[in-house]
Design an enzyme around this catalytic site. Structure first.
Site, mmCIF file in Angstrom:
data_model
loop_
_atom_site.group_PDB
_atom_site.id
_atom_site.type_symbol
_atom_site.label_atom_id
_atom_site.label_comp_id
_atom_site.label_asym_id
_atom_site.label_seq_id
_atom_site.Cartn_x
_atom_site.Cartn_y
_atom_site.Cartn_z
ATOM 1 N N MET A 35 55.234 6.159 41.084
ATOM 2 C CA MET A 35 55.173 5.740 39.674
ATOM 3 C C MET A 35 56.526 6.048 39.052
ATOM 4 O O MET A 35 56.933 7.219 38.964
ATOM 5 C CB MET A 35 54.033 6.449 38.940
ATOM 6 N N CYS B 119 55.609 -4.780 42.359
ATOM 7 C CA CYS B 119 55.834 -4.452 40.941
ATOM 8 C C CYS B 119 55.740 -5.724 40.098
ATOM 9 O O CYS B 119 56.412 -6.716 40.389
ATOM 10 C CB CYS B 119 57.199 -3.774 40.768
ATOM 11 N N LYS C 103 54.454 -2.289 50.172
ATOM 12 C CA LYS C 103 53.393 -2.081 49.171
ATOM 13 C C LYS C 103 53.346 -3.337 48.323
ATOM 14 O O LYS C 103 54.378 -3.797 47.825
ATOM 15 C CB LYS C 103 53.706 -0.849 48.316
ATOM 16 N N ARG D 156 47.367 6.737 38.838
ATOM 17 C CA ARG D 156 47.074 7.256 37.502
ATOM 18 C C ARG D 156 46.013 8.348 37.491
ATOM 19 O O ARG D 156 45.898 9.083 36.508
ATOM 20 C CB ARG D 156 46.694 6.094 36.574
HETATM 21 C C1 FMN Z 1 53.989 4.292 35.118
HETATM 22 C C2 FMN Z 1 53.813 3.581 36.424
HETATM 23 C C3 FMN Z 1 54.926 3.369 37.237
HETATM 24 C C4 FMN Z 1 54.783 2.708 38.468
HETATM 25 N N1 FMN Z 1 55.883 2.589 39.291
HETATM 26 C C5 FMN Z 1 55.722 2.062 40.552
HETATM 27 C C6 FMN Z 1 56.794 2.061 41.499
HETATM 28 O O1 FMN Z 1 57.899 2.556 41.245
HETATM 29 N N2 FMN Z 1 56.556 1.509 42.726
HETATM 30 C C7 FMN Z 1 55.338 0.976 43.063
HETATM 31 O O2 FMN Z 1 55.150 0.505 44.189
HETATM 32 N N3 FMN Z 1 54.310 0.984 42.190
HETATM 33 C C8 FMN Z 1 54.468 1.528 40.965
HETATM 34 N N4 FMN Z 1 53.385 1.597 40.125
HETATM 35 C C9 FMN Z 1 52.062 1.137 40.593
HETATM 36 C C10 FMN Z 1 51.278 2.301 41.229
HETATM 37 O O3 FMN Z 1 51.929 2.777 42.400
HETATM 38 C C11 FMN Z 1 49.843 1.852 41.616
HETATM 39 O O4 FMN Z 1 49.945 0.788 42.519
HETATM 40 C C12 FMN Z 1 49.037 1.426 40.387
HETATM 41 O O5 FMN Z 1 49.181 2.351 39.322
HETATM 42 C C13 FMN Z 1 47.546 1.289 40.740
HETATM 43 O O6 FMN Z 1 47.030 2.492 41.254
HETATM 44 P P1 FMN Z 1 46.154 3.510 40.340
HETATM 45 O O7 FMN Z 1 45.037 2.715 39.725
HETATM 46 O O8 FMN Z 1 45.693 4.565 41.285
HETATM 47 O O9 FMN Z 1 47.101 4.021 39.282
HETATM 48 C C14 FMN Z 1 53.513 2.218 38.875
HETATM 49 C C15 FMN Z 1 52.407 2.433 38.036
HETATM 50 C C16 FMN Z 1 52.536 3.109 36.834
HETATM 51 C C17 FMN Z 1 51.306 3.337 35.988
#
Ligand code: FMN
Length: 326
Positions: free
Chosen positions: A14, A111, A151, A239
């Site tokens: 994240m 992303c 990813k 999250r």
């Molecule tokens: C603030 C934030 C920053 C993120 N930055 C990235 C990142 O740098 N690379 C990436 O692959 N996913 C990024 N994501 C996506 C997360 O890795 C993840 O795929 C997404 O939050 C869904 O998973 P969750 O429901 O468990 O949060 C980001 C998500 C959030 C909320």
């Protein structure tokens, strides 16, 4: 009957959240099996902007195993950065001892942010398979024997499993799937039901590729149940750590933590932050800490008022003083 191996748990990358400091906190509370860096742009790393981007790759021996997550457009830059990772020159540049390195390289093809999609990077690669292919192949060439993973999401505007099929054709070491399309951003529930079909595809096309499911998992138990239901190899949680820094524990003690214990954990976070990102380096501003405040300073009497004070602090010294008095 042979016992099924338990799924491995991964802390999601994240940006501006899971830096070395927060990864150390999660690792200290209840370690994940695997960590990712924030995504870092290979085109920037191979330009004069490199010094500003290295902070995204910074790590210590108190977290990990760690995968470096890359994004960008130029295949030759993916190859060059992969080579620097594998030969250890990048970790030396980060000031780490010789025996320490990343354990793998991940390519961000998920992303959904406008700024990345506009230039044709990250999730936009779902619609540009020739470039996605070149990027994977170039990274592989640079990575040699180091594992390479991707990813991604389950489509751009619509669910399109031909994209996953395409990726499986590269026999990647690991494929992390966030069960939403780019268009869906985070607005709908993750489509975990797609995991059945994806696992069948995986078994047919590339049985050795580890599949990690991602999206909306809030507890270790929930992750374990989903992994069991769909036979997934791993579960990624993002999250969920905002609600519980012990999210990877079998039985999280977080809800039983006292005000003082929560303050102690935030104090640890602030101290690590001050060490990793001293203000004179201008690497991460103090406001970065505000997004973490709610994790620790909540669910006790006076939490809201304390948060308000803490979030207006303008130095880590002032924050530590306030925490000490609280
Ligand atoms: C603030 C934030 C920053 C993120 N930055 C990235 C990142 O740098 N690379 C990436 O692959 N996913 C990024 N994501 C996506 C997360 O890795 C993840 O795929 C997404 O939050 C869904 O998973 P969750 O429901 O468990 O949060 C980001 C998500 C959030 C909320």
């Amino acid at each position: 009957m042979q016992k099924k191996p338990k799924p491995f748990f991964v802390l999601a990358p994240m940006d501006d959240v899971t830096d070395t400091v927060f990864r150390q906190i999660v690792h200290y509370c209840a370690p994940a099996d695997l960590y990712f860096t924030e995504f870092v742009n290979v085109d920037g790393l191979m330009s004069v902007g490199r010094p500003n981007l290295l902070k995204k790759l910074q790590f210590t021996i108190n977290e990990g195993p760690l995968i470096a997550q890359l994004w960008g457009l130029e295949p030759k830059n993916y190859k060059a950065v992969a080579e620097q990772i594998v030969d250890g020159s990048l970790t030396r540049e980060l000031g780490l001892p010789e025996a320490v390195n990343f354990v793998g390289i991940d390519i961000n093809m998920g992303c959904p942010a406008k700024s990345e999609v506009k230039i044709g990077a990250c999730s936009a690669l779902i619609n540009n398979r020739p470039l996605a292919r070149e990027i994977i192949q170039a990274t592989r060439r640079g990575a040699g024997n180091m594992p390479v993973s991707v990813k991604t999401r389950v489509g751009f505007s619509e669910i399109d499993l031909s994209w996953i099929e395409f990726l499986l054709g590269f026999e990647l070491d690991m494929l992390t799937i966030h069960w939403r399309t780019r268009k869906e951003m985070s607005k709908v529930s993750a489509h975990w039901d797609l995991a059945h079909e994806v696992m069948e595809m995986r078994n047919q096309i590339s049985p050795k590729t580890k599949i990690v499911g991602n999206g909306d998992v809030l507890t270790e138990k929930q992750g374990r149940e989903l992994a069991d239901k769909y036979n997934l190899d791993g579960i990624m949680i993002g999250r969920g750590v905002f609600h519980n820094p012990y999210v990877f524990a079998d039985e999280s003690p977080w809800h039983k933590k006292s005000k003082q214990e929560k303050i102690e954990l935030f104090t640890k976070h602030v101290k690590l932050f001050a060490e990793a990102w001293p203000p004179e380096t201008k690497s991460r501003p103090i406001v970065t800490l505000n997004k973490f405040c709610k994790i620790y300073i909540s669910d006790f009497d006076g939490a809201k008022e304390l948060r308000e004070q803490l979030m207006s602090a303008d130095s880590t010294d002032q924050l530590l003083e306030l925490l000490d008095k609280a």
